[in-house]
Design an enzyme around this catalytic site. Sequence first.
Site, short mmCIF file in Angstrom:
data_model
loop_
_atom_site.label_atom_id
_atom_site.label_comp_id
_atom_site.label_asym_id
_atom_site.label_seq_id
_atom_site.Cartn_x
_atom_site.Cartn_y
_atom_site.Cartn_z
N GLN A 1 -1.42 85.47 49.79
CA GLN A 1 0.10 85.08 49.73
C GLN A 1 0.31 83.59 49.84
O GLN A 1 -0.84 82.76 49.63
CB GLN A 1 0.91 85.80 50.73
CG GLN A 1 0.96 87.42 50.54
CD GLN A 1 -0.25 88.16 50.63
OE1 GLN A 1 -0.52 88.30 52.02
NE2 GLN A 1 -0.83 88.97 49.64
N ASP B 1 0.14 82.61 44.77
CA ASP B 1 -0.29 82.49 43.43
C ASP B 1 -0.67 80.92 43.07
O ASP B 1 -0.22 80.54 41.93
CB ASP B 1 0.68 82.92 42.38
CG ASP B 1 0.79 84.44 42.52
OD1 ASP B 1 0.02 85.10 43.03
OD2 ASP B 1 2.06 84.74 42.24
N ASP C 1 -2.06 70.48 34.85
CA ASP C 1 -2.21 70.56 33.25
C ASP C 1 -1.03 70.92 32.66
O ASP C 1 -0.25 70.63 31.38
CB ASP C 1 -3.39 71.35 32.61
CG ASP C 1 -3.52 72.40 33.34
OD1 ASP C 1 -3.44 72.73 34.59
OD2 ASP C 1 -3.46 73.44 32.66
N THR D 1 -0.93 90.72 40.16
CA THR D 1 -0.96 92.24 40.51
C THR D 1 0.05 93.04 39.76
O THR D 1 -0.18 94.16 39.68
CB THR D 1 -0.78 92.17 41.89
OG1 THR D 1 -1.79 91.34 42.73
CG2 THR D 1 -0.62 93.50 42.61
N LYS E 1 -5.43 80.31 44.75
CA LYS E 1 -6.63 80.35 45.93
C LYS E 1 -7.94 80.80 45.28
O LYS E 1 -8.97 80.39 45.80
CB LYS E 1 -5.84 81.22 46.96
CG LYS E 1 -4.61 80.65 47.63
CD LYS E 1 -4.07 81.55 48.60
CE LYS E 1 -3.47 82.89 48.03
NZ LYS E 1 -2.16 82.63 47.29
N GLY F 1 -3.24 89.14 44.42
CA GLY F 1 -4.13 89.04 43.06
C GLY F 1 -4.78 87.79 42.77
O GLY F 1 -3.98 86.72 42.76
N HIS F 2 -5.99 87.42 43.16
CA HIS F 2 -6.77 86.36 43.13
C HIS F 2 -7.35 86.15 41.79
O HIS F 2 -8.54 86.93 41.65
CB HIS F 2 -7.63 85.91 44.10
CG HIS F 2 -6.65 85.80 45.73
ND1 HIS F 2 -7.31 85.76 46.68
CD2 HIS F 2 -5.35 85.79 45.81
CE1 HIS F 2 -6.26 85.54 47.84
NE2 HIS F 2 -5.10 85.89 47.03
#
Length: 425
Positions: free
Chosen positions: A226, A17, A335, A302, A20, A44-45
């Site tokens: 991952q 996470d 940020d 995900t 990517k 989950g991208h």
Amino acid sequence: MNKATNVDILLGLQWGDEGKGKIVDVLTKGYSIIARFQGGPNAGHTLEFEGRKHVLHTIPSGIFHPDAINIVGNGVVIDPIIFQRELDSLKNTDPDASKRILISRKAHLILPTHRLLDAASEHAKGKDKIGSTLKGIGPTYMDKTGRNGLRVGDLELSDFQERYQVLRDKHLKLLGDYTFPFSLEEEEEKWMKCAEALKEMQLIDSEHYVHQKLKEGSAILAEGAQGSLLDIDFGTYPFVTSSTTTAAGACTGLGIAPNRIGRVLGIFKAYCTRVGSGPFPTELLDDVGEEIRKEGREFGSTTGRPRRCGWLDLPALRYAIEVNGVTELIMMKSDVLSILDSIGICTAYKYQGVEVSHLPYRIDPELVEPIYTFLPGWKEDLTKITEYNQFPETFKNYIDYIEKATGVKISIVSVGPDRKQTIHL
Ligand code: GDP
Ligand code: IMO
Ligand code: MG
């Protein structure tokens, strides 16, 4: 003239996470092929542009560029149901999306019973569970190395149904060892329909295709899933995933020789997160951890689970840089730290009472105590900044500190989830 090119790799240096998906999307304009090399729908991208958010699980993050080809490599594991769902949602906005997707015949299939075995195994482990995404990843890779798996190319065989039954029956026997209630029929019916649709996709011998394209001079970017600390060998075993998430995985997951690897882009958050169980030395269990989670919207793409948050961990980062041969760094979510007066960085560990700067065999809380340096926060909104010289000095110092501590230059800084909030240094 020999135009042969190399394959660049982009991969996560922490526990996944890192961002990517966003960066692959940003970099795709420089590549003609984006290729996923491992993992599956546990990934989950997230990509954001033009006010919309997209989450990809199996399909590479180059899919929103009309000129890029996206390969799902042999090292990936595919659940036809999840793949179909992903494709359907893409087709809503882009009916041609599937024309740009090529799938390796050697990629393994996740069966409904793989998902059941994942759930049953986690259930049986109780408090020692891995915290798996329950997508059937572990059982599918187990069948791959156990030489029992079914591959995408098997869908084209006339006896696919029999092969499916053999593996499914084997799984049902294994499930009999668990006290785990389940019903399979409905899922299986759906799976068969989606597997049929998957068979109609462009299935290729991807290693041959990739070599052909390299000879023609195409620029290829391999997209990791991952993160390095979830690698089956080099991660915090057993709290890892079941594939090689490090640079070597791009070789085995696409069929590229090590001497064809070019740049290795290592991506990390300006802090650390982890979802699922396992050691996390710099985890913040206090209000600061909670503030970072809130500000960074740290909830799984995900599974929706809250991500554990903590300070940047330099021993772990240096380790990941070493294992992957990282040639440049990409720092994400800077940020988010704008809310803090002072920012912690773990510079070394006290391991069984002795100071060490490398990652020891075990990093469980009872063995490892992080040693911190605190740097002043920048307390300024970074999200609208468009170039390096607009950064506050305190933030430039943060960048500088990390570059010196790792010996690797940061080439991109991300200051927000949108494509545009990306600064090339
Ligand atoms: P991946 O699995 O590595 O692709 O990362 P995820 O998509 O699971 O998680 C990264 C999350 O951070 C997503 O929600 C992104 O939209 C978001 N994100 C990415 N880069 C930035 C950034 O620089 N700042 C902020 N605030 N969010 C970001
Ligand atoms: P992306 O690509 C974060 C974690 C799970 C669990 C462990 C094993 O989005 O960065 P698995 O389902 O693979 O058997 O789960 O790995 N995990 C991830 N954590 N990001 C991911 O992917 C992950 N994929 C798996 O939470 O701890
Ligand atoms: Mg993710």
